[in-house]
Design an enzyme around this catalytic site. Structure first.
Site, PDB file in Angstrom:
ATOM      1  N   LEU A 103       0.831  -1.202   0.000  1.00  0.00           N
ATOM      2  CA  LEU A 103       0.000   0.000   0.000  1.00  0.00           C
ATOM      3  C   LEU A 103       0.869   1.256   0.000  1.00  0.00           C
ATOM      4  CD1 LEU A 103      -2.521  -1.379   2.636  1.00  0.00           C
ATOM      5  CD2 LEU A 103      -2.946  -1.100   0.181  1.00  0.00           C
ATOM      6  N   PRO A 104       0.322   2.404  -0.425  1.00  0.00           N
ATOM      7  CA  PRO A 104       1.174   3.563  -0.719  1.00  0.00           C
ATOM      8  C   PRO A 104       1.666   4.391   0.455  1.00  0.00           C
ATOM      9  CG  PRO A 104      -1.106   4.044  -1.269  1.00  0.00           C
ATOM     10  CD  PRO A 104      -1.053   2.594  -0.915  1.00  0.00           C
ATOM     11  N   THR A 144       6.018   0.784   2.643  1.00  0.00           N
ATOM     12  CA  THR A 144       6.986   1.583   3.394  1.00  0.00           C
ATOM     13  C   THR A 144       6.212   2.541   4.282  1.00  0.00           C
ATOM     14  OG1 THR A 144       8.574   1.448   1.571  1.00  0.00           O
ATOM     15  CG2 THR A 144       8.958   3.137   3.244  1.00  0.00           C
ATOM     16  N   LYS A 161      14.617   0.141   5.316  1.00  0.00           N
ATOM     17  CA  LYS A 161      14.103   0.672   4.057  1.00  0.00           C
ATOM     18  C   LYS A 161      14.286   2.184   3.980  1.00  0.00           C
ATOM     19  CE  LYS A 161      11.868   1.108   0.173  1.00  0.00           C
ATOM     20  NZ  LYS A 161      10.458   0.772  -0.029  1.00  0.00           N
ATOM     21  N   LYS A 218       7.874  11.350   0.907  1.00  0.00           N
ATOM     22  CA  LYS A 218       7.364  10.710   2.128  1.00  0.00           C
ATOM     23  C   LYS A 218       8.442   9.878   2.814  1.00  0.00           C
ATOM     24  CE  LYS A 218       5.508   6.826   1.748  1.00  0.00           C
ATOM     25  NZ  LYS A 218       5.891   5.400   1.823  1.00  0.00           N
TER      26      LYS A 218
END
Length: 299
Positions: free
Chosen positions: A66-67, A96, A171, A240
């Site tokens: 998912l974003p 992430t 990450k 982000k």
């Protein structure tokens, strides 16, 4: 391969990763807000679910791609979310989100007897299609060992540790470096082009020397020099990730001057290009300032 896995989020990264699982013979129960994408997977043999809660009521193991952190949190803990299901035992989050979101969701689901395993990936859409992404896993070693054959279909797995959020931190470290490479390479190549060096010559020289990085090896040849700007990763997501990294550093009491410059560059790109623009378009901000373009092909 008798177990059916849930898979929620069939976007730029989720689509090829879920597709690889299907191609490897795994059975999937899929959900996405876009019905047309789900239809594609149903045609390939997957089963359809109408909500995250339905997925969590039918399968024990669920993958998410998912974003953004708010979307992940809503899918996990919101109305008709995964926490409403009565069968799910573990959730592997390929998104992430950053450590704080991972820790929060892991704690909330632990009370319900569900294990939240953060497992972000890196390598872009091309890597997701080819099965070459880095797969960073944190959670109980037993879960990692059990899931290893599945994770190897998605990419190259790495066990980071058992603490919730640790793979998310890995990450963010990776993506801060990727963001720096993209932004700074754009500036450097534009300067070289303004001086009169053909862009493709610069990229070839850099890739044969000590300056090579992911931007020169992949982004410039694939999406910038040909002018397609279709690498498949959004400016908003890059911003982000760097912002999440800086927030973690701040939590540790660290002041990172170089990374702050990188964040400022991506904030500028976000403001001028919009969140949905391909992140390779950051080069156009430097081109506009210099009055040159770095679009070219070899003779």
């Amino acid at each position: 391969m008798s177990e059916t896995f849930g898979f929620i989020g069939l976007g730029n990264m989720g689509h090829p990763m879920a597709g690889r699982l299907l191609d490897a013979g795994y059975s999937l129960l899929v959900h996405d807000v876009r019905t047309s994408v789900v239809d594609q997977f149903v045609e390939r043999g997957a089963k359809r679910a109408s909500s995250p809660a339905e997925v969590a009521s039918q399968v024990e193991t669920i993958f998410l791609s998912l974003p953004t952190p708010p979307v992940v949190e809503t899918v996990a803990l919101g109305e008709n979310g995964l926490a409403s299901g009565d069968k799910v035992k573990r959730i592997i989050d390929l998104s992430t989100t950053g450590p704080q979101t991972a820790e929060k969701i892991a704690s909330a689901l632990k009370a319900r007897g569900v294990r939240w395993l953060d497992c972000p990936v890196s390598g872009g859409v091309g890597g997701a299609k080819a099965g070459t992404v880095a797969v960073m896993f944190s959670g109980p070693r037993e879960d990692y060992d059990n899931l290893l054959p599945v994770l190897q279909v998605i990419g190259k797995p790495f066990y980071i540790g058992d603490k919730p959020g640790l793979a998310q931190m890995m990450k963010l470290v990776n993506n801060c470096l990727s963001a720096a490479a993209m932004a700074l390479t754009s500036e450097a190549v534009v300067v070289g082009a303004k001086a009169g060096i053909p862009p493709y010559v610069m990229i070839d020289v850099i890739n044969a020397g000590s300056g090579r990085n992911t931007a020169t090896l992949q982004k410039f040849p694939q999406s910038i020099l040909p002018g397609t700007f279709d690498y498949g990763f959004a400016t908003g997501l890059m911003h982000k990730d760097v912002k999440l990294f800086m927030e973690e550093a701040e939590r540790m009491g660290l002041k990172l001057e170089g990374c702050q410059v990188v964040l400022n560059l991506w904030q500028k790109a976000l403001d001028k290009l919009g969140p949905d623009s391909d992140f390779t378009k950051i080069v156009t901000l430097m081109e506009e300032q210099a009055g040159v373009e770095v679009r070219s092909k070899k003779a």
